[in-house]
Design a protein around this motif. Structure first.
Motif, mmCIF file in Angstrom:
data_model
loop_
_atom_site.group_PDB
_atom_site.id
_atom_site.type_symbol
_atom_site.label_atom_id
_atom_site.label_comp_id
_atom_site.label_asym_id
_atom_site.label_seq_id
_atom_site.Cartn_x
_atom_site.Cartn_y
_atom_site.Cartn_z
ATOM 1 N N LYS A 277 -12.622 16.594 16.164
ATOM 2 C CA LYS A 277 -12.709 15.159 16.395
ATOM 3 C C LYS A 277 -14.145 14.716 16.663
ATOM 4 N N ALA A 278 -14.865 15.524 17.430
ATOM 5 C CA ALA A 278 -16.264 15.197 17.711
ATOM 6 C C ALA A 278 -17.081 15.198 16.425
ATOM 7 N N GLN A 279 -16.781 16.149 15.549
ATOM 8 C CA GLN A 279 -17.503 16.222 14.280
ATOM 9 C C GLN A 279 -17.160 15.030 13.391
ATOM 10 N N GLU A 280 -15.861 14.668 13.397
ATOM 11 C CA GLU A 280 -15.455 13.507 12.612
ATOM 12 C C GLU A 280 -16.156 12.245 13.124
ATOM 13 N N ALA A 281 -16.200 12.100 14.466
ATOM 14 C CA ALA A 281 -16.875 10.935 15.051
ATOM 15 C C ALA A 281 -18.349 10.921 14.685
ATOM 16 N N ALA A 282 -18.949 12.105 14.751
ATOM 17 C CA ALA A 282 -20.372 12.205 14.394
ATOM 18 C C ALA A 282 -20.577 11.862 12.933
ATOM 19 N N ASP A 283 -19.657 12.338 12.086
ATOM 20 C CA ASP A 283 -19.763 12.042 10.659
ATOM 21 C C ASP A 283 -19.599 10.546 10.411
ATOM 22 N N GLU A 284 -18.615 9.947 11.109
ATOM 23 C CA GLU A 284 -18.396 8.509 10.954
ATOM 24 C C GLU A 284 -19.605 7.715 11.442
ATOM 25 N N ALA A 285 -20.138 8.156 12.589
ATOM 26 C CA ALA A 285 -21.320 7.479 13.118
ATOM 27 C C ALA A 285 -22.483 7.592 12.148
ATOM 28 N N ALA A 286 -22.638 8.779 11.603
ATOM 29 C CA ALA A 286 -23.718 8.982 10.643
ATOM 30 C C ALA A 286 -23.492 8.137 9.396
ATOM 31 N N LYS A 287 -22.219 8.083 8.990
ATOM 32 C CA LYS A 287 -21.877 7.289 7.819
ATOM 33 C C LYS A 287 -22.126 5.802 8.076
ATOM 34 N N ALA A 288 -21.689 5.352 9.299
ATOM 35 C CA ALA A 288 -21.903 3.951 9.662
ATOM 36 C C ALA A 288 -23.384 3.632 9.748
#
Length: 325
Positions: A277-288
């Motif tokens: 989940k932390a990685q997904e959030a980081a990926d989403e943040a990076a994507k955003a």
């Protein structure tokens, strides 16, 4: 043992300490107990000594090595007496391992364990084959006239027997190593090992004697499961959850009834899910962040294009006005 004895004299492998501990073990053992005694080093025999026609002795660290008299044999630990004591003891299982040469006195080899040399040991005969007393099993490291070899600082027999108490000794793969499984593997492996290497002058052939009931020596399934569980914990603490799950699954396959293993798996899965989940959030943040940066870049580019177009239009208007004059 000698090194430990330097720090604690009660652990020194001298005659007094060895005989004290043997007496204690024999006195404290009951009908449900197992007695295991192992000797590694110098052993020899003498005729008509200590009340025994064929006396068997083992040299402790303080055995007198220089005089060829009865006193020399008196400085040894009597295996003959130990065999009698074991025979009369009520313990359920009794067995003795002896890692010592059985070559003639006076022979010498730098790679042999407990070689009885007439230059340094009491006069007598090298260990001959003897049969175990009733109710006692004896596993000797070599046959009559053979050396008990060492390799890389360890007795081949002792090292092989220790290895046989692990999963490699579980011949029928039932999760436990029995006495006979360990003994049979040790006999076969020592013979094979010393027969294949040119550094050994002769093949070493251990042998087993005695009428004994087979019994379990090592629960290798439990030991292996615990090892895999420990590896899982270590991998989890390092954040390597894939390896941790692999190891804990292996532990559970061996011992599915262990609650702590199931608890560890749930913990690993929770950590792995949290990391996912932390990685997904980081990926989403990076994507955003990347999307925001793209939009800002496009907006800036559009503003620049509009500015240039305005400047161009103004330049054209100025040129037209000049032409009309």
């Amino acid at each position: 043992t000698t090194e430990a004895g330097r720090e604690n004299t009660a652990l020194a492998p001298n005659k007094r300490n060895i005989e004290r501990e043997l007496s204690r073990i024999l006195a404290e053992s009951g009908p449900d107990d197992m007695i295991f005694v192992m000797f590694t080093g110098h052993g020899f025999q003498a005729d008509n000594f200590g009340g025994y026609k064929d006396y068997v002795g083992f040299a402790p660290s303080d055995a007198a090595p220089s005089r060829a008299t009865d006193v020399e044999f008196g400085s040894t630990v009597s295996l003959s007496k130990l065999f009698d004591d074991l025979k009369n003891n009520e313990a359920k299982f009794k067995w003795v391992l002896v890692d010592a040469c059985r070559e003639n006195l006076g022979s010498e080899s730098s790679s042999a364990v407990g070689l009885a040399s007439s230059k340094s040991l009491p006069r007598g005969k090298a260990l001959r084959r003897w049969e175990a007393p009733s109710g006692v099993a004896i596993l000797q490291s070599c046959a009559d006239g053979e050396f008990s070899w060492e390799f890389e600082g360890h007795g081949v027999f002792t090292r092989t027997f220790a290895e046989s108490l692990t999963e490699v000794g579980d011949a029928n793969e039932d999760g436990v190593v029995t006495f006979l499984e360990a003994a049979e593997r040790t006999i076969a492996e020592v013979k094979r090992e010393t027969g294949k290497r040119s550094i050994y002058e002769t093949t070493q052939t251990p042998y087993l004697s005695g009428n004994m009931t087979n019994f379990v020596l090592a629960d290798v399934k439990t030991a292996e499961a615990k090892k895999r569980w420990s590896a899982a914990v270590e991998a989890r603490e390092k954040g390597d959850y894939a390896t941790a799950l692999e190891e804990i699954d292996a532990a559970l396959a061996l011992m599915p009834e262990k609650p702590e293993y199931a608890t560890e798996k749930r913990t690993i899965e929770a950590f792995a899910e949290a990391e996912r989940k932390a990685q997904e959030a980081a990926d989403e943040a990076a994507k955003a962040a990347a999307e925001k940066a793209r939009r800002e870049a496009e907006s800036a580019a559009q503003a620049e294009r509009e500015r240039l177009e305005r400047e161009h239009a103004a330049a054209l208007a100025a040129a037209k006005a000049e032409a009309e004059k």
